[in-house]
Every structure is written in C-alpha cells, then in structure tokens.
Design a protein around this motif. Structure first.
Motif, PDB file in Angstrom:
ATOM      1  N   PHE A   1       8.261   4.987   4.032  1.00 37.88           N
ATOM      2  CA  PHE A   1       7.766   4.423   2.781  1.00 37.88           C
ATOM      3  C   PHE A   1       6.837   3.247   3.039  1.00 37.88           C
ATOM      4  CE2 PHE A   1      11.751   6.421   1.249  1.00 37.88           C
ATOM      5  CZ  PHE A   1      11.161   7.334   0.393  1.00 37.88           C
ATOM      6  N   VAL A   2       7.148   2.444   4.035  1.00 32.73           N
ATOM      7  CA  VAL A   2       6.277   1.324   4.402  1.00 32.73           C
ATOM      8  C   VAL A   2       4.946   1.854   4.920  1.00 32.73           C
ATOM      9  CG1 VAL A   2       6.007  -0.612   6.007  1.00 32.73           C
ATOM     10  CG2 VAL A   2       8.186  -0.247   4.838  1.00 32.73           C
ATOM     11  N   THR A   3       4.996   2.904   5.713  1.00 37.91           N
ATOM     12  CA  THR A   3       3.768   3.519   6.232  1.00 37.91           C
ATOM     13  C   THR A   3       2.916   4.065   5.094  1.00 37.91           C
ATOM     14  OG1 THR A   3       4.980   4.145   8.229  1.00 37.91           O
ATOM     15  CG2 THR A   3       2.885   5.243   7.848  1.00 37.91           C
ATOM     16  N   LEU A   4       3.560   4.755   4.151  1.00 35.98           N
ATOM     17  CA  LEU A   4       2.839   5.304   3.002  1.00 35.98           C
ATOM     18  C   LEU A   4       2.253   4.195   2.135  1.00 35.98           C
ATOM     19  CD1 LEU A   4       2.069   7.803   1.344  1.00 35.98           C
ATOM     20  CD2 LEU A   4       4.264   7.582   0.186  1.00 35.98           C
ATOM     21  N   LEU A   5       3.005   3.136   1.911  1.00 30.40           N
ATOM     22  CA  LEU A   5       2.517   2.010   1.119  1.00 30.40           C
ATOM     23  C   LEU A   5       1.321   1.339   1.793  1.00 30.40           C
ATOM     24  CD1 LEU A   5       2.892   0.167  -1.347  1.00 30.40           C
ATOM     25  CD2 LEU A   5       4.424  -1.207   0.060  1.00 30.40           C
ATOM     26  N   ALA A   6       1.392   1.159   3.102  1.00 34.35           N
ATOM     27  CA  ALA A   6       0.262   0.569   3.830  1.00 34.35           C
ATOM     28  C   ALA A   6      -0.973   1.462   3.732  1.00 34.35           C
ATOM     29  CB  ALA A   6       0.646   0.339   5.285  1.00 34.35           C
ATOM     30  N   GLY A   7      -0.767   2.765   3.833  1.00 26.38           N
ATOM     31  CA  GLY A   7      -1.889   3.696   3.702  1.00 26.38           C
ATOM     32  C   GLY A   7      -2.502   3.662   2.319  1.00 26.38           C
ATOM     33  N   GLU A   8      -1.664   3.595   1.299  1.00 29.07           N
ATOM     34  CA  GLU A   8      -2.175   3.550  -0.075  1.00 29.07           C
ATOM     35  C   GLU A   8      -2.909   2.240  -0.347  1.00 29.07           C
ATOM     36  OE1 GLU A   8      -3.179   4.826  -3.774  1.00 29.07           O
ATOM     37  OE2 GLU A   8      -2.401   5.990  -2.111  1.00 29.07           O
ATOM     38  N   LEU A   9      -2.408   1.140   0.205  1.00 34.82           N
ATOM     39  CA  LEU A   9      -3.118  -0.134   0.041  1.00 34.82           C
ATOM     40  C   LEU A   9      -4.468  -0.102   0.744  1.00 34.82           C
ATOM     41  CD1 LEU A   9      -0.202  -2.708   0.428  1.00 34.82           C
ATOM     42  CD2 LEU A   9      -1.444  -2.084  -1.660  1.00 34.82           C
TER      43      LEU A   9
END
Length: 107
Positions: free
Chosen positions: A14-22
């Motif tokens: 989820f942290v990886t996905l959030l960083a990618g979306e940001l």
C-alpha cells in the motif's frame, strides 16, 4: 518490534502504491510511473515472503494485500479496453485449466 514488523510487511504494497500515485499526480507521465511500479510487485512478493520467514506473520495475508494493491494499480493505470482483454485471457485460462484438471482426474 516483531509485532510491528507484521504491519510493516502487510502495509508495504500500500505504501508502494501510494508513493506511485503521488508521483503520478506530478507532471510526470503516468506510464513512466506505473510501468516500473507494476514491475516492482513480483519483488514485493519475494520481499514479503522473506520478511514473513524472518519475522513471522501470515504469508496468505501478505499475498492478499499485495494482490489487492497490484489490481488497484492496474485499475488506475489501464483503460477499459485493456481490462476487457485481461478478463478474456483470465476466462480462457481458467477454462483450459478446468478442462485439463477434469481430464486428469478421470484418467
């Protein structure tokens, strides 16, 4: 510390996905963010398996969390026509697998 590592392991995708979306919300092209991000997910599976072996936790929960994050990343990146092709591929794969499994059990 060990109980905290379980939550770190489960939250890693989820942290990886959030960083990618940001990153995708910046002026960078979405494809330049999501293609490498989606390529990272097999390594996340491997890293989570290693961390579960070292620190404990449920490998099933880690895999489910990573799979959900992967499909959310695909949903955010791909357009509707791509999803139609993916679903057709999945249906065909499941049908062929079921046929081979049926033949294997009755021989």
């Amino acid at each position: 510390m060990k109980w905290l590592m379980k939550y770190v392991i489960y939250g890693l995708p989820f942290v990886t996905l959030l960083a990618g979306e940001l990153l995708a919300e910046t002026e960078i092209d979405r494809a330049q963010v999501y293609v490498p991000l989606l390529a990272l997910f097999p390594f996340l599976y491997l890293l989570q398996g290693l961390l579960v072996a070292l620190y404990g936790g449920s490998l099933l929960v880690a895999v489910v969390m990573t799979s959900i994050s992967y499909f959310v990343a695909l949903f955010l990146f791909l357009n509707q026509s791509s999803w139609i092709y993916i679903l057709i591929y999945l249906i065909l794969t499941l049908a062929v697998s079921a046929i081979f499994e049926y033949k294997h059990r009755h021989h």
